[in-house]
Design a protein around this motif. Structure first.
Motif, PDB file in Angstrom:
ATOM      1  N   UNK A 263       0.842  -1.198   0.000  1.00 28.53           N
ATOM      2  CA  UNK A 263       0.000   0.000   0.000  1.00 28.53           C
ATOM      3  C   UNK A 263       0.878   1.249   0.000  1.00 28.53           C
ATOM      4  N   UNK A 264       1.911   1.224   0.825  1.00 26.01           N
ATOM      5  CA  UNK A 264       2.832   2.368   0.876  1.00 26.01           C
ATOM      6  C   UNK A 264       3.516   2.602  -0.453  1.00 26.01           C
ATOM      7  N   UNK A 265       3.926   1.530  -1.123  1.00 23.14           N
ATOM      8  CA  UNK A 265       4.553   1.669  -2.434  1.00 23.14           C
ATOM      9  C   UNK A 265       3.627   2.328  -3.439  1.00 23.14           C
ATOM     10  N   UNK A 266       2.377   1.913  -3.423  1.00 24.33           N
ATOM     11  CA  UNK A 266       1.395   2.528  -4.320  1.00 24.33           C
ATOM     12  C   UNK A 266       1.199   4.003  -3.980  1.00 24.33           C
ATOM     13  N   UNK A 267       1.094   4.312  -2.693  1.00 23.64           N
ATOM     14  CA  UNK A 267       0.866   5.701  -2.282  1.00 23.64           C
ATOM     15  C   UNK A 267       2.055   6.601  -2.601  1.00 23.64           C
ATOM     16  N   UNK A 268       3.268   6.123  -2.373  1.00 28.53           N
ATOM     17  CA  UNK A 268       4.423   6.968  -2.700  1.00 28.53           C
ATOM     18  C   UNK A 268       4.607   7.083  -4.211  1.00 28.53           C
ATOM     19  N   UNK A 269       4.179   6.082  -4.978  1.00 33.40           N
ATOM     20  CA  UNK A 269       4.195   6.209  -6.438  1.00 33.40           C
ATOM     21  C   UNK A 269       3.222   7.306  -6.877  1.00 33.40           C
ATOM     22  N   UNK A 270       2.046   7.353  -6.245  1.00 33.82           N
ATOM     23  CA  UNK A 270       1.112   8.449  -6.514  1.00 33.82           C
ATOM     24  C   UNK A 270       1.739   9.790  -6.147  1.00 33.82           C
ATOM     25  N   UNK A 271       2.412   9.819  -5.007  1.00 31.46           N
ATOM     26  CA  UNK A 271       3.097  11.038  -4.577  1.00 31.46           C
ATOM     27  C   UNK A 271       4.179  11.436  -5.581  1.00 31.46           C
ATOM     28  N   UNK A 272       4.924  10.460  -6.096  1.00 32.81           N
ATOM     29  CA  UNK A 272       5.937  10.743  -7.111  1.00 32.81           C
ATOM     30  C   UNK A 272       5.339  11.326  -8.369  1.00 32.81           C
ATOM     31  N   UNK A 273       4.183  10.811  -8.774  1.00 31.49           N
ATOM     32  CA  UNK A 273       3.489  11.369  -9.939  1.00 31.49           C
ATOM     33  C   UNK A 273       3.001  12.786  -9.662  1.00 31.49           C
ATOM     34  N   UNK A 274       2.475  13.019  -8.461  1.00 30.14           N
ATOM     35  CA  UNK A 274       2.032  14.354  -8.072  1.00 30.14           C
ATOM     36  C   UNK A 274       3.212  15.320  -8.047  1.00 30.14           C
ATOM     37  N   UNK A 275       4.324  14.867  -7.492  1.00 34.99           N
ATOM     38  CA  UNK A 275       5.549  15.665  -7.421  1.00 34.99           C
ATOM     39  C   UNK A 275       5.983  16.060  -8.842  1.00 34.99           C
ATOM     40  N   UNK A 276       5.980  15.106  -9.765  1.00 40.43           N
ATOM     41  CA  UNK A 276       6.359  15.376 -11.152  1.00 40.43           C
ATOM     42  C   UNK A 276       5.415  16.395 -11.788  1.00 40.43           C
ATOM     43  N   UNK A 277       4.116  16.214 -11.564  1.00 41.68           N
ATOM     44  CA  UNK A 277       3.134  17.130 -12.148  1.00 41.68           C
ATOM     45  C   UNK A 277       3.277  18.533 -11.573  1.00 41.68           C
ATOM     46  N   UNK A 278       3.515  18.633 -10.271  1.00 38.98           N
ATOM     47  CA  UNK A 278       3.654  19.959  -9.660  1.00 38.98           C
ATOM     48  C   UNK A 278       4.920  20.660 -10.151  1.00 38.98           C
ATOM     49  N   UNK A 279       5.996  19.903 -10.343  1.00 38.35           N
ATOM     50  CA  UNK A 279       7.227  20.492 -10.876  1.00 38.35           C
ATOM     51  C   UNK A 279       7.014  20.955 -12.311  1.00 38.35           C
ATOM     52  N   UNK A 280       6.317  20.160 -13.092  1.00 43.20           N
ATOM     53  CA  UNK A 280       6.030  20.529 -14.479  1.00 43.20           C
ATOM     54  C   UNK A 280       5.167  21.787 -14.524  1.00 43.20           C
ATOM     55  N   UNK A 281       4.186  21.876 -13.629  1.00 42.00           N
ATOM     56  CA  UNK A 281       3.330  23.060 -13.574  1.00 42.00           C
ATOM     57  C   UNK A 281       4.145  24.285 -13.175  1.00 42.00           C
ATOM     58  N   UNK A 282       5.034  24.130 -12.182  1.00 39.11           N
ATOM     59  CA  UNK A 282       5.887  25.253 -11.767  1.00 39.11           C
ATOM     60  C   UNK A 282       6.770  25.728 -12.918  1.00 39.11           C
ATOM     61  N   UNK A 283       7.311  24.789 -13.675  1.00 41.35           N
ATOM     62  CA  UNK A 283       8.135  25.159 -14.832  1.00 41.35           C
ATOM     63  C   UNK A 283       7.303  25.904 -15.866  1.00 41.35           C
ATOM     64  N   UNK A 284       6.080  25.405 -16.110  1.00 43.01           N
ATOM     65  CA  UNK A 284       5.207  26.023 -17.081  1.00 43.01           C
ATOM     66  C   UNK A 284       4.820  27.424 -16.660  1.00 43.01           C
ATOM     67  N   UNK A 285       4.493  27.603 -15.363  1.00 36.48           N
ATOM     68  CA  UNK A 285       4.048  28.922 -14.893  1.00 36.48           C
ATOM     69  C   UNK A 285       5.197  29.936 -14.880  1.00 36.48           C
TER      70      UNK A 285
END
Length: 134
Positions: free
Chosen positions: A109-131
């Motif tokens: 369960x933790x592996x799945x949750x941190x993978x979701x967190x990793x995807x969120x982290x990637x998306x937030x970084x991409x959004x910051x770069x875009x903005x």
């Protein structure tokens, strides 16, 4: 020749990943039979892999060989399913049912949750770069 280059890059990534895994196992020693080192390796790998694939590859236009070296070579040798199963079996054999339950639950369960967190982290970084570009 190209396959030989890829093989060499995988060897380099695997060498680095396995040494990081060994270093991590020295830092996070088992406590009361609980395989903390394996848990830390697998969860941190589950966090970093989506970030690597979904952000670093797009942001820095990393080559296929670089992604293969970092994901399959480095992270593949750093994280460890075989040790996870061996640790689980050892807890089972020793009758450490509560630790086995927690280890299996937190890893899966933790592996799945941190993978979701990793995807969120990637998306937030991409959004910051875009903005920042606007």
């Amino acid at each position: 020749m190209k396959r030989l280059k890829v093989f060499g890059l995988l060897l380099i990534g695997a060498f680095i990943g396995s040494n990081l895994r060994y270093l991590e196992s020295l830092v996070f020693k088992p406590q009361d039979g609980f395989p903390l080192g394996t848990l830390v390796a697998n969860l941190s790998g589950a966090l970093v892999l989506p970030f690597l694939i979904h952000y670093l590859q797009d942001r820095y236009h990393l080559s296929t060989n670089t992604i293969l070296t970092l994901s399959t070579g480095l992270l593949g040798s750093y994280t460890t399913f075989s040790t996870f199963t061996a640790d689980s079996f050892r807890l089972f054999q020793n009758g450490q049912w509560w630790l086995l339950f927690w280890y299996l639950t937190v890893t899966m369960v933790g592996g799945f949750l941190v993978a979701l967190l990793g995807n969120y982290w990637a998306a937030s970084q991409a959004f910051n770069d875009w903005s920042k570009r606007k």
